[in-house]
Write a protein that holds these residues in place. Structure first.
Motif, PDB file in Angstrom:
ATOM      1  N   GLY A  31       0.791  -1.221   0.000  1.00  0.00           N
ATOM      2  CA  GLY A  31       0.000   0.000   0.000  1.00  0.00           C
ATOM      3  C   GLY A  31       0.820   1.266   0.000  1.00  0.00           C
ATOM      4  N   GLU A  32       2.120   1.167  -0.275  1.00  0.00           N
ATOM      5  CA  GLU A  32       2.991   2.337  -0.189  1.00  0.00           C
ATOM      6  C   GLU A  32       2.743   3.299  -1.341  1.00  0.00           C
ATOM      7  N   LYS A  33       2.799   4.611  -1.034  1.00  0.00           N
ATOM      8  CA  LYS A  33       2.532   5.644  -2.039  1.00  0.00           C
ATOM      9  C   LYS A  33       3.698   6.616  -2.143  1.00  0.00           C
ATOM     10  N   THR A  34       3.778   7.275  -3.295  1.00  0.00           N
ATOM     11  CA  THR A  34       4.725   8.370  -3.461  1.00  0.00           C
ATOM     12  C   THR A  34       4.196   9.595  -2.714  1.00  0.00           C
ATOM     13  N   ARG A  35       4.998  10.621  -2.629  1.00  0.00           N
ATOM     14  CA  ARG A  35       4.548  11.857  -1.970  1.00  0.00           C
ATOM     15  C   ARG A  35       3.376  12.503  -2.707  1.00  0.00           C
ATOM     16  N   GLU A  36       3.277  12.169  -3.992  1.00  0.00           N
ATOM     17  CA  GLU A  36       2.161  12.708  -4.785  1.00  0.00           C
ATOM     18  C   GLU A  36       0.904  11.857  -4.663  1.00  0.00           C
ATOM     19  N   GLY A  37       0.990  10.741  -3.935  1.00  0.00           N
ATOM     20  CA  GLY A  37      -0.184   9.912  -3.701  1.00  0.00           C
ATOM     21  C   GLY A  37      -0.352   8.748  -4.663  1.00  0.00           C
ATOM     22  N   ARG A  38       0.617   8.507  -5.526  1.00  0.00           N
ATOM     23  CA  ARG A  38       0.520   7.388  -6.471  1.00  0.00           C
ATOM     24  C   ARG A  38       0.962   6.096  -5.784  1.00  0.00           C
ATOM     25  N   LEU A  39       0.191   5.031  -5.969  1.00  0.00           N
ATOM     26  CA  LEU A  39       0.567   3.734  -5.417  1.00  0.00           C
ATOM     27  C   LEU A  39       1.814   3.224  -6.132  1.00  0.00           C
ATOM     28  N   LYS A  40       2.849   2.909  -5.378  1.00  0.00           N
ATOM     29  CA  LYS A  40       4.110   2.521  -5.999  1.00  0.00           C
ATOM     30  C   LYS A  40       3.994   1.198  -6.745  1.00  0.00           C
ATOM     31  N   ILE A  41       3.215   0.268  -6.218  1.00  0.00           N
ATOM     32  CA  ILE A  41       3.019  -1.002  -6.905  1.00  0.00           C
ATOM     33  C   ILE A  41       2.106  -0.839  -8.113  1.00  0.00           C
ATOM     34  N   GLY A  42       1.126   0.049  -8.003  1.00  0.00           N
ATOM     35  CA  GLY A  42       0.235   0.310  -9.130  1.00  0.00           C
ATOM     36  C   GLY A  42      -1.150  -0.288  -8.998  1.00  0.00           C
ATOM     37  N   ARG A  43      -1.419  -0.971  -7.886  1.00  0.00           N
ATOM     38  CA  ARG A  43      -2.722  -1.623  -7.720  1.00  0.00           C
ATOM     39  C   ARG A  43      -3.298  -1.282  -6.359  1.00  0.00           C
ATOM     40  N   ASP A  44      -4.550  -0.905  -6.332  1.00  0.00           N
ATOM     41  CA  ASP A  44      -5.235  -0.545  -5.091  1.00  0.00           C
ATOM     42  C   ASP A  44      -5.741  -1.811  -4.390  1.00  0.00           C
ATOM     43  N   GLY A  45      -6.066  -1.662  -3.104  1.00  0.00           N
ATOM     44  CA  GLY A  45      -6.761  -2.716  -2.385  1.00  0.00           C
ATOM     45  C   GLY A  45      -5.898  -3.598  -1.504  1.00  0.00           C
ATOM     46  N   TRP A  46      -4.619  -3.219  -1.281  1.00  0.00           N
ATOM     47  CA  TRP A  46      -3.737  -4.077  -0.494  1.00  0.00           C
ATOM     48  C   TRP A  46      -4.275  -4.312   0.911  1.00  0.00           C
ATOM     49  N   PHE A  47      -4.573  -3.260   1.639  1.00  0.00           N
ATOM     50  CA  PHE A  47      -4.980  -3.428   3.038  1.00  0.00           C
ATOM     51  C   PHE A  47      -6.315  -4.145   3.148  1.00  0.00           C
ATOM     52  N   ASP A  48      -7.213  -3.904   2.195  1.00  0.00           N
ATOM     53  CA  ASP A  48      -8.490  -4.628   2.205  1.00  0.00           C
ATOM     54  C   ASP A  48      -8.253  -6.126   2.049  1.00  0.00           C
ATOM     55  N   GLU A  49      -7.364  -6.502   1.130  1.00  0.00           N
ATOM     56  CA  GLU A  49      -7.104  -7.926   0.929  1.00  0.00           C
ATOM     57  C   GLU A  49      -6.401  -8.544   2.137  1.00  0.00           C
ATOM     58  N   VAL A  50      -5.461  -7.788   2.710  1.00  0.00           N
ATOM     59  CA  VAL A  50      -4.778  -8.284   3.911  1.00  0.00           C
ATOM     60  C   VAL A  50      -5.778  -8.569   5.020  1.00  0.00           C
ATOM     61  N   MET A  51      -6.714  -7.660   5.216  1.00  0.00           N
ATOM     62  CA  MET A  51      -7.664  -7.846   6.315  1.00  0.00           C
ATOM     63  C   MET A  51      -8.679  -8.952   5.992  1.00  0.00           C
ATOM     64  N   ARG A  52      -9.013  -9.146   4.735  1.00  0.00           N
ATOM     65  CA  ARG A  52      -9.852 -10.306   4.405  1.00  0.00           C
ATOM     66  C   ARG A  52      -9.101 -11.596   4.723  1.00  0.00           C
ATOM     67  N   TRP A  53      -7.799 -11.593   4.477  1.00  0.00           N
ATOM     68  CA  TRP A  53      -6.956 -12.754   4.775  1.00  0.00           C
ATOM     69  C   TRP A  53      -6.950 -13.051   6.271  1.00  0.00           C
ATOM     70  N   TYR A  54      -6.711 -12.004   7.068  1.00  0.00           N
ATOM     71  CA  TYR A  54      -6.689 -12.200   8.522  1.00  0.00           C
ATOM     72  C   TYR A  54      -8.076 -12.525   9.071  1.00  0.00           C
TER      73      TYR A  54
END
Length: 596
Positions: free
Chosen positions: A343-366
Motif C-alpha cells: 500500500g505504499e505511495k509516493t509523496r504525490e499519492g501514487r501507489l508505488k506497486i500500481g494496484r489498489d486494495g492491499w490493506f483490504d485484501e490483507v484484512m480479508r486474509w486475517y
C-alpha cells in the motif's frame, strides 16, 4: 582474546556503528537503502495510533535472552477482552529509530536522546491505520528480535536463535489472557522473513502469514552460486550497527536500555556475525540452517506473499520455489516493482506497486483465518503485473501452460574482467553488452515469457571463472532491456544448470530475444576477476519458459513506479551485436493461442 577485556559494550557498539556507516558510504545507494522501508507520510515520532492503548512487555526465550514487545490494544475494549493478534517480529522496532544513526540517510528518523516518554515504533503505522486494526478488534504486537531494540542477546541472521524468537513470540501472543489464541504474522523485508520462519516452524497459535518482499534463503541475499552480491560485505556490518543502536536515553526505561546493550550471550558478537557470513559455500551448515525454502516444504500455514520481479534489494531468487513448496492456502502478488510495500505511495499519492486494495485484501486474509469469517469477495490466488503494466489473475505462478524452449548458445569467448554491466549506465571503466551473444531473428508474433529460465553451460577456462547469463528483450530500435539474469562461479565442463531470476515479460512481434554470456553484472555482483579468457563451448544452452495461451482478461491497476523508470533507464543500444550474434536457427516459441 575475550573482547570484553578490551572495551565495554557501549564502546564496541559505537565502533560497530562507525564501521557500518563507513562501509555503507563506500558501497553506494543499494546498500544504503537496504530494508530501510521508509513511510514518508508518517514522522518517526508518531504518537500511539488513534484508538490504541500501548504497553510494553518482556518475553523469555528457551535459551535465555529476554525479548521486548510493544503491544497496541483497542482502547475501546476492556483490558481482558479477547482479540486475535497480529505480530510483527524483526530488527526495526527500536524506539530510537528503525535503523539507528543511518536512519536520516534513508528517510526515517533517529532520536537517540528523546524528549519525554518513548513511543512505540511507527514502522507499521500504515497497517494499523489503513487496516483499521483497532476498530476491527485486533491486537498488534511488535517484538524486537534478539540483539535489537529492547531485546537481549546476539543477532544470528535468521539462524536458530532468531527462529526460536519467532516461535516464542507467536506462542506468547497466543496464550495471553487478552488473546483468542489465533495469531497472524505481518512484515516486510526482514520482518517479512520472520513471517516465512513462522510458516516453516508452524508454532502453536499461528494461523496466517503476510510477508512482503522477504528473503527466502539467507545465503541468496549475500551470494549467488559463490559469487558475492555487492552488499555481501557491508550488510552484515549494517545489521550489527542497527543492533548496536540503544534506545532513547532520556525516554526509555532503564531495563530497555540495559537490554539493548547486552550481547554477552555471544561475546564478540558483531565481529563473529560478520565472519560467519563470509562463507560462500551454499552447502555449509550455517547456510542450511537459514534456508527457509527447505524448512517450509509442505507447510500448511496460510501465506499471503508479495514479490517484485525487478526487485534490486530482496531479489526474487528462490521466491517461486518457496511458493511452490507451500502446501496450505496461499496467495501472492507478483509484479514489476522494487522494495516497496503493498500500500505504499509516493509523496504525490501514487501507489508505488500500481494496484489498489492491499490493506483490504490483507484484512480479508486475517479475518478469514484469525476470525473464521467468510470474506465478502473472492480474491485471485495470484495477481500478476506483467511488463506492459497490466494486471491479471492466475491460479498459480509460474503458470501451468508455460513451456520451456531450449536455446542452443553460440560458442565464443570473453575476458573475465568483471567490467560488464547488465543495464545502461555502467559508469567509468565499465561496459554494457560485452561477451558472447546469441540473438533471435525478429519475432513474427507476440511471445510471453513467464517463469524461471535456466542456463546450462559448457565452458573452458580457469577453475574460478565468473559466468553471468543475461536475457534481453531487444526492440526494433535495438534498445535491449534486461529481462532475467543469473551468475555462477564455474568449474565443471559440462556444468550443472543454474536458475536465472523469474519474470513475466511480454515480447511483441518484431522484437528479438537476446542471450548474453559474460563476466559480470557489476551493478549487482562483486566477482573476483581472473583477467583470463573464458570459452563458451558448443552444447551450452538456456531454457526459456513461454506461455502457450494468450492472456486477455485484465484486472484494474496500472504500471508500477519502478517499472516506468526501469523501461526508460535500463535499456542500452545492442545494435552492434546483431550482425555477429544473430542465430538464424534460434528456436522461437509458438504463436500464443486463445485458450479460453
Amino acid at each position: 582474546m575475550d573482547p570484553r577485556s578490551w572495551a565495554p559494550s557501549w564502546a564496541r557498539r559505537l565502533l560497530v556503528l562507525v564501521v557500518a556507516v563507513a562501509l555503507l558510504t563506500g558501497v553506494g545507494t543499494l546498500v544504503a537503502k537496504v530494508n530501510a522501508d521508509p513511510v514518508p507520510v508518517i514522522p518517526q515520532a508518531a504518537p500511539v495510533p488513534p484508538g490504541a492503548t500501548w504497553t510494553e512487555h518482556y518475553l523469555r526465550t528457551p535459551d535465555g535472552p529476554r525479548l521486548h514487545a510493544d503491544v497496541l490494544r483497542p482502547s475501546r475494549l476492556p483490558a481482558d477482552a479477547k482479540t486475535p493478534v497480529i505480530v510483527s517480529i524483526g530488527p526495526y522496532f527500536n524506539h530510537s529509530g528503525q535503523t539507528g544513526p543511518i536512519g536520516p540517510l534513508q528517510g526515517v528518523g533517529y532520536q537517540p536522546v528523546g524528549l519525554g516518554k518513548a513511543r512505540p515504533s511507527d514502522r507499521f503505522y500504515d497497517l494499523v491505520v489503513n487496516g483499521k486494526l483497532m476498530e476491527r478488534g485486533y491486537t498488534f504486537v511488535m517484538v524486537d528480535l534478539r540483539g535489537f531494540g529492547g531485546s537481549q542477546g546476539c543477532l544470528d541472521w535468521v539462524g536458530p536463535g532468531e527462529q526460536s524468537d519467532v516461535k516464542t513470540a507467536v506462542e506468547w501472543a497466543a496464550r495471553q489472557p487478552w488473546s483468542t489464541g489465533k495469531v497472524g504474522l505481518y512484515g516486510k523485508s526482514y520482518d517479512g522473513v520472520t513471517g516465512l520462519v513462522g510458516a516453516a516452524l508452524a508454532p502453536r497459535g499461528l494461523e496466517a502469514v503476510v510477508s512482503q518482499e522477504p528473503v527466502y534463503d539467507m545465503y541468496r541475499y549475500l551470494y549467488s552460486n559463490r559469487v558475492r552480491y555487492n552488499n555481501s560485505l557491508a550488510t552484515p556490518a549494517l545489521y550489527d550497527g542497527i543492533a548496536g543502536s540503544p534506545g532513547m536515553l532520556l525516554g526509555d526505561r532503564p531495563s530497555y536500555l540495559m537490554n539493548s546493550v547486552n550481547d554477552l550471550q555471544r561475546p564478540g558478537c558483531p565481529a563473529l556475525n560478520w565472519l560467519d557470513q563470509q562463507d560462500s559455500d551454499h552447502g555449509a551448515k550455517y547456510w542450511r540452517d537459514r534456508d527457509l525454502i527447505a524448512k517450509a516444504r509442505g507447510s500448511k500455514v496460510p501465506v499471503l506473499l508479495t514479490q517484485g520481479f525487478l526487485e534490486p534489494n530482496t531479489k526474487p531468487d528462490g521466491a517461486f520455489d518457496f511458493y511452490r513448496e507451500l502446501a496450505g492456502p496461499k496467495r501472492a502478488w507478483f509484479g514489476m516493482w522494487d522494495h516497496v510495500r503493498g500500500g505504499e505511495k509516493t509523496r504525490e499519492g501514487r501507489l508505488k506497486i500500481g494496484r489498489d486494495g492491499w490493506f483490504d485484501e490483507v484484512m480479508r486474509w486475517y479475518d478469514r483465518y484469525l476470525k473464521d469469517e467468510s470474506p465478502d469477495q473472492r480474491d485471485p490466488s495470484v495477481v500478476v503485473q506483467t511488463s506492459d503494466g497490466s494486471w491479471r489473475a492466475e491460479k498459480t505462478w509460474p503458470p501451468a501452460d508455460a513451456r520451456d524452449v531450449t536455446v542452443p548458445l553460440r560458442p565464443g569467448s570473453y575476458l573475465d574482467t568483471a567490467l560488464n554491466n547488465g543495464t545502461n549506465g555502467g559508469g567509468s571503466g565499465l561496459v554494457t553488452g560485452d561477451g558472447v551473444w546469441t540473438i533471435s531473428p525478429p519475432l513474427e508474433h507476440d511471445a510471453h515469457l513467464a517463469g524461471v529460465p535456466k542456463a546450462r553451460l559448457r565452458t573452458e577456462g580457469l577453475a574460478a571463472a565468473n559466468v553471468v547469463v543475461n536475457v534481453y528483450d531487444i526492440a526494433p530500435d535495438n534498445r535491449a532491456t534486461l529481462v532475467s539474469r543469473g551468475t555462477s562461479l564455474r568449474t565443471a565442463t559440462p556444468g550443472p544448470s543454474f536458475p536465472l531470476l523469474g519474470n513475466d515479460w511480454l515480447l511483441p512481434a518484431g522484437h528479438r530475444i537476446g542471450v548474453l554470456v559474460t563476466s559480470s553484472n557489476k551493478e549487482w555482483w562483486r566477482p573476483v576477476p581472473t583477467a583470463l579468457p573464458v570459452r563458451v563451448l558448443d552444447g551450452s544452452s538456456v531454457e526459456l519458459p513461454f506461455l502457450a495461451c494468450r492472456r486477455s482478461d485484465e484486472l484494474p491497476g496500472r504500471s508500477s513506479v519502478f517499472l516506468d523508470d526501469y523501461r526508460k533507464q535500463a535499456p542500452f543500444d545492442a545494435g552492434g551485436h546483431l550482425a555477429t550474434g544473430t542465430r538464424a536457427d534460434f528456436p522461437l516459441p509458438g504463436a500464443l493461442r486463445d485458450c479460453r
